[in-house]
Motif scaffolding. Structure first.
Motif, mmCIF file in Angstrom:
data_model
loop_
_atom_site.group_PDB
_atom_site.id
_atom_site.type_symbol
_atom_site.label_atom_id
_atom_site.label_comp_id
_atom_site.label_asym_id
_atom_site.label_seq_id
_atom_site.Cartn_x
_atom_site.Cartn_y
_atom_site.Cartn_z
ATOM 1 N N ALA A 104 15.233 18.247 -11.542
ATOM 2 C CA ALA A 104 15.369 19.703 -11.511
ATOM 3 C C ALA A 104 14.021 20.398 -11.398
ATOM 4 O O ALA A 104 13.952 21.564 -10.987
ATOM 5 N N ASN A 105 12.919 19.698 -11.743
ATOM 6 C CA ASN A 105 11.613 20.337 -11.722
ATOM 7 C C ASN A 105 11.005 20.421 -10.325
ATOM 8 O O ASN A 105 10.002 21.104 -10.115
ATOM 9 N N LEU A 106 11.601 19.736 -9.351
ATOM 10 C CA LEU A 106 11.052 19.789 -7.997
ATOM 11 C C LEU A 106 11.351 21.142 -7.362
ATOM 12 O O LEU A 106 12.437 21.697 -7.551
ATOM 13 N N PRO A 107 10.391 21.702 -6.626
ATOM 14 C CA PRO A 107 10.655 22.988 -5.946
ATOM 15 C C PRO A 107 11.765 22.833 -4.921
ATOM 16 O O PRO A 107 11.899 21.794 -4.280
ATOM 17 N N VAL A 133 27.149 22.242 -1.036
ATOM 18 C CA VAL A 133 25.695 22.132 -1.146
ATOM 19 C C VAL A 133 25.292 20.668 -1.061
ATOM 20 O O VAL A 133 25.848 19.813 -1.760
ATOM 21 N N ALA A 134 24.356 20.357 -0.174
ATOM 22 C CA ALA A 134 23.801 19.007 -0.044
ATOM 23 C C ALA A 134 22.301 19.092 -0.199
ATOM 24 O O ALA A 134 21.637 19.884 0.483
ATOM 25 N N GLU A 135 21.755 18.277 -1.100
ATOM 26 C CA GLU A 135 20.317 18.299 -1.346
ATOM 27 C C GLU A 135 19.642 17.121 -0.648
ATOM 28 O O GLU A 135 20.081 15.973 -0.759
ATOM 29 N N LYS A 136 18.556 17.412 0.085
ATOM 30 C CA LYS A 136 17.774 16.419 0.797
ATOM 31 C C LYS A 136 16.353 16.406 0.249
ATOM 32 O O LYS A 136 15.751 17.464 0.033
ATOM 33 N N LEU A 137 15.827 15.204 0.029
ATOM 34 C CA LEU A 137 14.489 15.056 -0.526
ATOM 35 C C LEU A 137 13.459 15.081 0.595
ATOM 36 O O LEU A 137 13.525 14.287 1.531
ATOM 37 N N ASP A 138 12.509 16.016 0.519
ATOM 38 C CA ASP A 138 11.452 16.139 1.522
ATOM 39 C C ASP A 138 10.108 15.821 0.877
ATOM 40 O O ASP A 138 9.966 15.857 -0.355
ATOM 41 N N TYR A 139 9.134 15.494 1.744
ATOM 42 C CA TYR A 139 7.823 15.093 1.223
ATOM 43 C C TYR A 139 6.730 15.529 2.190
ATOM 44 O O TYR A 139 6.774 15.230 3.376
ATOM 45 N N PRO A 141 2.569 15.063 2.166
ATOM 46 C CA PRO A 141 1.660 14.197 1.406
ATOM 47 C C PRO A 141 1.193 14.801 0.087
ATOM 48 O O PRO A 141 0.508 15.815 0.049
ATOM 49 N N GLY A 142 1.636 14.153 -0.999
ATOM 50 C CA GLY A 142 1.251 14.562 -2.344
ATOM 51 C C GLY A 142 2.238 15.476 -3.035
ATOM 52 O O GLY A 142 2.128 15.689 -4.251
ATOM 53 N N VAL A 143 3.205 16.040 -2.318
ATOM 54 C CA VAL A 143 4.117 17.030 -2.917
ATOM 55 C C VAL A 143 5.552 16.742 -2.467
ATOM 56 O O VAL A 143 5.838 16.695 -1.264
ATOM 57 N N PHE A 144 6.453 16.571 -3.438
ATOM 58 C CA PHE A 144 7.878 16.466 -3.151
ATOM 59 C C PHE A 144 8.512 17.850 -3.221
ATOM 60 O O PHE A 144 8.079 18.714 -3.987
ATOM 61 N N SER A 145 9.555 18.057 -2.434
ATOM 62 C CA SER A 145 10.353 19.267 -2.524
ATOM 63 C C SER A 145 11.784 18.917 -2.137
ATOM 64 O O SER A 145 12.048 17.835 -1.614
ATOM 65 N N VAL A 146 12.712 19.827 -2.411
ATOM 66 C CA VAL A 146 14.131 19.580 -2.147
ATOM 67 C C VAL A 146 14.653 20.663 -1.220
ATOM 68 O O VAL A 146 14.451 21.861 -1.467
ATOM 69 N N GLU A 147 15.302 20.235 -0.145
ATOM 70 C CA GLU A 147 15.992 21.159 0.753
ATOM 71 C C GLU A 147 17.447 21.267 0.311
ATOM 72 O O GLU A 147 18.154 20.265 0.236
ATOM 73 N N ARG A 148 17.906 22.488 0.006
ATOM 74 C CA ARG A 148 19.291 22.718 -0.392
ATOM 75 C C ARG A 148 20.044 23.293 0.807
ATOM 76 O O ARG A 148 19.894 24.472 1.136
ATOM 77 N N HIS A 149 20.835 22.461 1.455
ATOM 78 C CA HIS A 149 21.615 22.903 2.604
ATOM 79 C C HIS A 149 22.945 23.468 2.102
ATOM 80 O O HIS A 149 23.783 22.740 1.575
ATOM 81 N N ILE A 150 23.131 24.763 2.259
ATOM 82 C CA ILE A 150 24.307 25.462 1.740
ATOM 83 C C ILE A 150 25.193 25.855 2.918
ATOM 84 O O ILE A 150 24.773 26.608 3.800
ATOM 85 N N ARG A 151 26.417 25.333 2.927
ATOM 86 C CA ARG A 151 27.379 25.609 3.998
ATOM 87 C C ARG A 151 28.538 26.418 3.425
ATOM 88 O O ARG A 151 29.389 25.897 2.719
ATOM 89 N N GLY A 152 28.523 27.709 3.714
ATOM 90 C CA GLY A 152 29.547 28.597 3.176
ATOM 91 C C GLY A 152 30.912 28.353 3.796
ATOM 92 O O GLY A 152 31.036 27.979 4.963
ATOM 93 N N LYS A 153 31.963 28.548 2.986
ATOM 94 C CA LYS A 153 33.344 28.427 3.451
ATOM 95 C C LYS A 153 33.937 29.825 3.603
ATOM 96 O O LYS A 153 33.883 30.623 2.670
ATOM 97 N N TRP A 154 34.491 30.105 4.780
ATOM 98 C CA TRP A 154 35.086 31.404 5.065
ATOM 99 C C TRP A 154 36.564 31.205 5.406
ATOM 100 O O TRP A 154 36.920 30.301 6.152
ATOM 101 N N ALA A 155 37.416 32.070 4.844
ATOM 102 C CA ALA A 155 38.856 31.926 5.029
ATOM 103 C C ALA A 155 39.467 33.233 5.502
ATOM 104 O O ALA A 155 39.028 34.327 5.118
ATOM 105 N N CYS A 156 40.468 33.092 6.359
ATOM 106 C CA CYS A 156 41.241 34.248 6.821
ATOM 107 C C CYS A 156 42.594 34.224 6.120
ATOM 108 O O CYS A 156 43.358 33.269 6.255
ATOM 109 N N ALA A 157 42.894 35.283 5.360
ATOM 110 C CA ALA A 157 44.152 35.338 4.620
ATOM 111 C C ALA A 157 45.345 35.532 5.542
ATOM 112 O O ALA A 157 46.470 35.151 5.203
#
Length: 310
Positions: A104-107, A133-139, A141-157
């Protein structure tokens, strides 16, 4: 899969061809699996029963283990591909190891994927009902970070339709590494000659020690994914009339007898004055000329090499 001769009498030619294709896929799958198990067994036998002078010291063991795990991951990836091709194999639930959440501490950097329009085809305005939400680990050199890919769901009533942006293609399906992290591991291993156990320590200092077994799996799968690029590069190179070729010895663990065997890594490159700058490597078990003939195929031109008679 057992086929009774009597059951073949009522099959059409098309059905027989489909059955033959399924059986050949099963045979390739079993052959690949047998090769993987034989390779593992040979390694274990050597590590346990080899003479003292032939056993590995810790550093040699780490280097060899990296290569073996990468090779096994590549074979496992090919086996998975063959299993997907086979229509005769019944689907079975595959037990996947539970993946630990990324620290959780990774940006984190959010990347949102939404449909181009929130208006349904029927003309109604859709409502956002959730997201994946899918999290991917990126790097870097020297710094890790996390990409949060957010795919919204849309519905038609009105017409009960759900719309969501498709999942982007990844090198490793459902894997956590980004292409940047995979490129870092491959370049460090093959261009900077950093073994995976050293990369594990480097990543540990950056805040996340990725096990070398995981790194080896990534390397093996990337090798399989890059094969079409290698084939295309070879085809392009063989269009040139002048090529250079040379081979260098490498140690290979021979399956079956548990001993190392001298194999060769052949290198092919266009001439120095050609416009294409590339090198294609071909792993072979000997330095016999038959390997060069198999690689070059119907190519005709000037081949520059040393004075070895083979």
């Amino acid at each position: 899969m057992v086929v009774q001769p009597q059951s073949l009498e009522h099959l059409s030619a098309e059905q027989l061809r489909e059955m033959t294709a399924r059986l050949m896929t099963q045979l390739r799958h079993q052959g690949a699996l047998l090769e993987k198990l034989t390779h593992e067994n040979a390694l274990l036998k050597r590590m346990k029963f080899a003479a003292q002078s032939e056993r590995f010291n810790p550093e040699q063991k780490s280097l060899l283990q990296d290569e073996i795990e990468a090779d096994l991951a590549a074979v496992a990836s090919e086996i998975d591909g063959l299993q997907q091709e086979s229509a005769a194999v019944s689907p079975q639930e595959k037990k996947q190891p539970k993946r630990l959440p990324l620290p959780a501490n990774l940006p984190r950097r959010e990347i949102r994927h939404e449909p181009e329009s929130s208006t349904c085809r029927c003309g109604c305005q859709m409502k956002r009902i959730g997201e994946d939400v899918a999290e991917k680990l990126d790097y870097v050199p020297g710094v890790f970070s996390v990409e949060r890919h957010i795919r919204g769901k849309w519905a038609c009533a009105q017409c009960e339709t759900i719309v969501q942006a498709p999942v982007a293609a990844h090198v490793i399906d459902k894997g956590i590494p980004t292409t940047g992290l995979l490129a870092q591991v491959l370049v460090a291993k093959y261009a900077d000659h950093l073994p995976l156990y050293r990369q594990e320590a480097i990543f540990g200092r950056a805040g996340l020690a990725i096990p070398r077994s995981t790194l080896a799996q990534w390397v093996g799968i990337c090798g399989v994914r890059l094969q079409p690029l290698v084939d295309a590069l070879k085809a392009q190179m063989l269009q040139h009339r002048v090529l250079h070729a040379d081979e260098t010895p490498v140690q290979m663990l021979k399956p079956g007898n548990g001993k190392t065997h001298r194999a060769y890594l052949w290198a092919y490159a266009p001439g120095a004055f050609e416009g294409m700058k590339s090198v294609v490597y071909d792993f072979c078990e000997s330095r016999a000329g038959e390997h060069a003939r198999a690689f070059l195929g119907e190519w005709r031109g000037s081949l520059t090499c040393d004075d070895f008679s083979g």
